[in-house]
Design a protein around this motif. Structure first.
Motif, PDB file in Angstrom:
ATOM      1  N   ALA A 229      47.054  -2.169  46.093  1.00 43.22           N
ATOM      2  CA  ALA A 229      48.493  -2.380  46.241  1.00 43.22           C
ATOM      3  C   ALA A 229      48.778  -3.780  46.777  1.00 43.22           C
ATOM      4  O   ALA A 229      49.733  -4.443  46.346  1.00 43.22           O
ATOM      5  N   LEU A 230      47.965  -4.251  47.694  1.00 43.12           N
ATOM      6  CA  LEU A 230      48.145  -5.604  48.234  1.00 43.12           C
ATOM      7  C   LEU A 230      47.908  -6.664  47.158  1.00 43.12           C
ATOM      8  O   LEU A 230      48.617  -7.681  47.119  1.00 43.12           O
ATOM      9  N   THR A 231      46.926  -6.441  46.301  1.00 40.43           N
ATOM     10  CA  THR A 231      46.712  -7.419  45.222  1.00 40.43           C
ATOM     11  C   THR A 231      47.926  -7.473  44.304  1.00 40.43           C
ATOM     12  O   THR A 231      48.274  -8.525  43.773  1.00 40.43           O
ATOM     13  N   GLY A 232      48.582  -6.321  44.131  1.00 35.54           N
ATOM     14  CA  GLY A 232      49.759  -6.285  43.279  1.00 35.54           C
ATOM     15  C   GLY A 232      50.911  -7.120  43.802  1.00 35.54           C
ATOM     16  O   GLY A 232      51.773  -7.547  43.025  1.00 35.54           O
ATOM     17  N   LEU A 233      50.936  -7.388  45.104  1.00 38.11           N
ATOM     18  CA  LEU A 233      52.000  -8.213  45.672  1.00 38.11           C
ATOM     19  C   LEU A 233      51.880  -9.668  45.252  1.00 38.11           C
ATOM     20  O   LEU A 233      52.886 -10.376  45.123  1.00 38.11           O
ATOM     21  N   ALA A 234      50.655 -10.141  45.043  1.00 41.90           N
ATOM     22  CA  ALA A 234      50.442 -11.554  44.735  1.00 41.90           C
ATOM     23  C   ALA A 234      50.535 -11.854  43.248  1.00 41.90           C
ATOM     24  O   ALA A 234      50.900 -12.973  42.860  1.00 41.90           O
ATOM     25  N   VAL A 235      50.210 -10.890  42.409  1.00 41.92           N
ATOM     26  CA  VAL A 235      50.110 -11.151  40.964  1.00 41.92           C
ATOM     27  C   VAL A 235      51.420 -11.643  40.355  1.00 41.92           C
ATOM     28  O   VAL A 235      51.426 -12.647  39.625  1.00 41.92           O
ATOM     29  N   PRO A 236      52.571 -10.986  40.592  1.00 40.70           N
ATOM     30  CA  PRO A 236      53.792 -11.478  39.946  1.00 40.70           C
ATOM     31  C   PRO A 236      54.193 -12.875  40.391  1.00 40.70           C
ATOM     32  O   PRO A 236      54.761 -13.642  39.606  1.00 40.70           O
ATOM     33  N   VAL A 237      53.916 -13.212  41.633  1.00 37.15           N
ATOM     34  CA  VAL A 237      54.220 -14.566  42.110  1.00 37.15           C
ATOM     35  C   VAL A 237      53.400 -15.584  41.325  1.00 37.15           C
ATOM     36  O   VAL A 237      53.908 -16.635  40.907  1.00 37.15           O
ATOM     37  N   LEU A 238      52.132 -15.277  41.101  1.00 33.83           N
ATOM     38  CA  LEU A 238      51.287 -16.173  40.308  1.00 33.83           C
ATOM     39  C   LEU A 238      51.796 -16.297  38.876  1.00 33.83           C
ATOM     40  O   LEU A 238      51.808 -17.389  38.296  1.00 33.83           O
ATOM     41  N   LEU A 239      52.219 -15.188  38.296  1.00 36.44           N
ATOM     42  CA  LEU A 239      52.714 -15.218  36.923  1.00 36.44           C
ATOM     43  C   LEU A 239      53.986 -16.063  36.800  1.00 36.44           C
ATOM     44  O   LEU A 239      54.139 -16.870  35.879  1.00 36.44           O
ATOM     45  N   VAL A 240      54.906 -15.874  37.740  1.00 35.62           N
ATOM     46  CA  VAL A 240      56.163 -16.628  37.703  1.00 35.62           C
ATOM     47  C   VAL A 240      55.904 -18.116  37.888  1.00 35.62           C
ATOM     48  O   VAL A 240      56.424 -18.959  37.142  1.00 35.62           O
ATOM     49  N   LEU A 241      55.083 -18.461  38.879  1.00 34.54           N
ATOM     50  CA  LEU A 241      54.838 -19.875  39.151  1.00 34.54           C
ATOM     51  C   LEU A 241      54.040 -20.532  38.030  1.00 34.54           C
ATOM     52  O   LEU A 241      54.224 -21.720  37.747  1.00 34.54           O
ATOM     53  N   ALA A 242      53.158 -19.778  37.381  1.00 26.12           N
ATOM     54  CA  ALA A 242      52.443 -20.336  36.230  1.00 26.12           C
ATOM     55  C   ALA A 242      53.428 -20.704  35.131  1.00 26.12           C
ATOM     56  O   ALA A 242      53.313 -21.762  34.493  1.00 26.12           O
ATOM     57  N   SER A 243      54.434 -19.854  34.899  1.00 28.13           N
ATOM     58  CA  SER A 243      55.445 -20.163  33.892  1.00 28.13           C
ATOM     59  C   SER A 243      56.282 -21.366  34.304  1.00 28.13           C
ATOM     60  O   SER A 243      56.579 -22.252  33.491  1.00 28.13           O
ATOM     61  N   VAL A 244      56.675 -21.410  35.571  1.00 32.27           N
ATOM     62  CA  VAL A 244      57.482 -22.526  36.063  1.00 32.27           C
ATOM     63  C   VAL A 244      56.733 -23.846  35.914  1.00 32.27           C
ATOM     64  O   VAL A 244      57.283 -24.856  35.430  1.00 32.27           O
ATOM     65  N   LEU A 245      55.465 -23.867  36.314  1.00 33.91           N
ATOM     66  CA  LEU A 245      54.699 -25.117  36.286  1.00 33.91           C
ATOM     67  C   LEU A 245      54.279 -25.490  34.870  1.00 33.91           C
ATOM     68  O   LEU A 245      54.167 -26.679  34.551  1.00 33.91           O
ATOM     69  N   THR A 246      54.046 -24.501  34.020  1.00 37.37           N
ATOM     70  CA  THR A 246      53.790 -24.807  32.608  1.00 37.37           C
ATOM     71  C   THR A 246      55.027 -25.431  31.976  1.00 37.37           C
ATOM     72  O   THR A 246      54.946 -26.435  31.263  1.00 37.37           O
TER      73      THR A 246
END
Length: 452
Positions: A352-369
């Motif tokens: 569950a804790l890993t699930g907290l970080a994953v969407p942030v990584l996905l959003v920021l990857a899109s923003v920085l791409t």
């Protein structure tokens, strides 16, 4: 700060936003159903999971290889021209599969090769709409949108509260607290998460009821219907840029360190997903409770959806590179206990804790791409991100399977920890070199509207 529902409501009330986002969301539900639908259909025909795995593998490889090529065509000719052709081809491939007019492997490969990347197309539209839409990029245009003025073919709108870029300089990373683009990408991640929760469950219900063909047909219908709805929204389609500009700017940007870093992060995130899926299954089976795998997956998926929902509702100041590095470090720390925990409750809490970080990584990857490449290759950049993540997940599934056979589920989780650590190193590299993520400036560009 507005509540999450209010924030997303405001975003979808942007003129033209809901009209393309909702059809794309419908289509990506069909995309999420397609792979598992192939498994049910081919197994029903052959009685072999091995045969089903081969067909599904061929589908996945074709999708990963052809996705960026379709993205390149979209950047060159426009969504409204390319997408209908892709949908016709996808319908023909699905018909071949459903009628058994071609070998299952051939039909499965064709289905994957023609599957449109609706998520990438939707993300590209958000970028055009919120960071300077099609009407703002015509040669010689001088318009005002949301209080931001632009002049000339190369100008980009300045978000409220941000400083305009000096003439002749590279455009700056538009990820200030006031820009709605991160919220839009969070909404995209939410739609994707819901699709991959509901889609496989829906097609599995049909398969278990003895109607696997209905699952594949429904998946294809959703993809085609959603895709046609998206293609019909011409006003928000990103503009097409002149070929000479496209070739030079695209080649440089897609081989630049900023984009390659995000692609590397996507690959590592795919490895994390693949290794975690195999390891969770191995953990549950190893304890003699295979049914426990589903609740463990659910713990991670639900917290991921909630975290993505909350992240998109906020306004985040500071550097997105540092937020990406912090999220990757948190993911590494959260999954580290999985290498030694034994209690199902403890493993569920860690997941569950890993699930907290994953969407942030996905959003920021899109923003920085989005910020690291010119819009002339933006769709292609997004599809490459999807493809490398899928490739990483597939490779990790095979690697983690071997590791689990040799050392058990804890060894498989160690592969996931290693992938998270690689993400942290890559993200830290971006944090200390933030200038790499400035969008390359495109000069002397001419654009064409996506209208007949």
């Amino acid at each position: 700060m507005p509540s999450a529902p209010a924030n997303y409501r405001i975003l979808l009330r942007t003129p033209g936003a809901a009209a393309f986002f909702l059809p794309a969301a419908v289509g990506r539900l069909g995309i999420a159903m397609t792979g598992i639908g192939l498994v049910w259909l081919v197994h029903a025909r052959t009685g072999s999971y091995a045969a089903a795995g081969v067909v599904t593998g061929g589908f996945a490889v074709a999708d990963a290889v052809m996705g960026p090529q379709l993205g390149r065509l979209v950047d060159r000719y426009g969504q409204t021209r390319v997408l209908p052709c892709a949908l016709v081809a996808h319908a023909a491939a699905a018909a071949l599969l459903l009628t058994a007019a071609a070998p299952d492997l051939v039909a499965g490969v064709l289905v994957g090769a023609t599957l449109p990347q609706l998520g990438a197309l939707s993300a590209a539209r958000w970028s055009a709409l919120l960071s300077g839409g099609p009407s703002d990029t015509r040669s010689g245009a001088s318009t005002t949108r949301s209080g931001a003025s632009t002049t000339g073919p190369d100008a980009s709108p300045t978000p409220p509260g941000a400083s305009p870029t000096p003439s002749g300089g590279a455009s700056t990373l538009r990820t200030s607290a006031s820009t709605p683009l991160p919220a839009a990408f969070a909404l995209e991640a939410l739609a994707n998460g819901v699709a991959y929760l509901a889609g496989p469950a829906l097609v599995s219900v049909l398969g278990a009821a003895g109607r696997p063909s209905a699952g594949v047909l429904l998946a294809a219908s959703l993809v085609i219907g959603g895709g046609l709805g998206l293609a019909g929204r011409r006003r928000t389609a990103p503009p097409v840029t002149a070929r000479a500009t496209r070739s030079r700017a695209g080649r440089d940007a897609l081989l630049g360190p900023a984009f390659l870093r995000q692609a590397g992060l996507g690959l590592a995130l795919g490895v994390f997903f693949g290794a975690t899926q195999v390891s969770v299954t191995a953990y549950a089976v190893g304890r003699g409770t295979p049914d426990a795998a589903a609740p463990l997956y659910l713990a991670s998926n639900c917290t991921s959806l909630l975290a993505g929902w909350a992240y998109g509702a906020g306004r985040h100041g500071g550097s997105p590179h540092r937020r990406q590095a912090a999220a990757a470090a948190c993911l590494t720390l959260a999954c580290l206990p999985l290498t030694f925990l034994h209690s199902p409750l403890a493993v569920g809490a860690a997941l569950a804790l890993t699930g907290l970080a994953v969407p942030v990584l996905l959003v920021l990857a899109s923003v920085l791409t989005e910020a690291s490449v010119p819009r002339v290759v933006l769709t292609q950049a997004f599809t490459w991100g999807n493809s490398v993540s899928a490739a990483g997940s597939a490779a990790a599934a095979a690697l983690a399977g071997r590791v689990v056979d040799a050392g058990g589920a804890h060894a498989g989780f160690a592969v996931a920890v290693g992938a998270a650590a690689v993400m942290t190193v890559l993200a830290l590299g971006g944090a200390v070199r933030p200038r790499e993520h400035q969008r390359p400036r495109v000069t002397n560009a001419t654009t064409a509207r996506n209208e007949p």
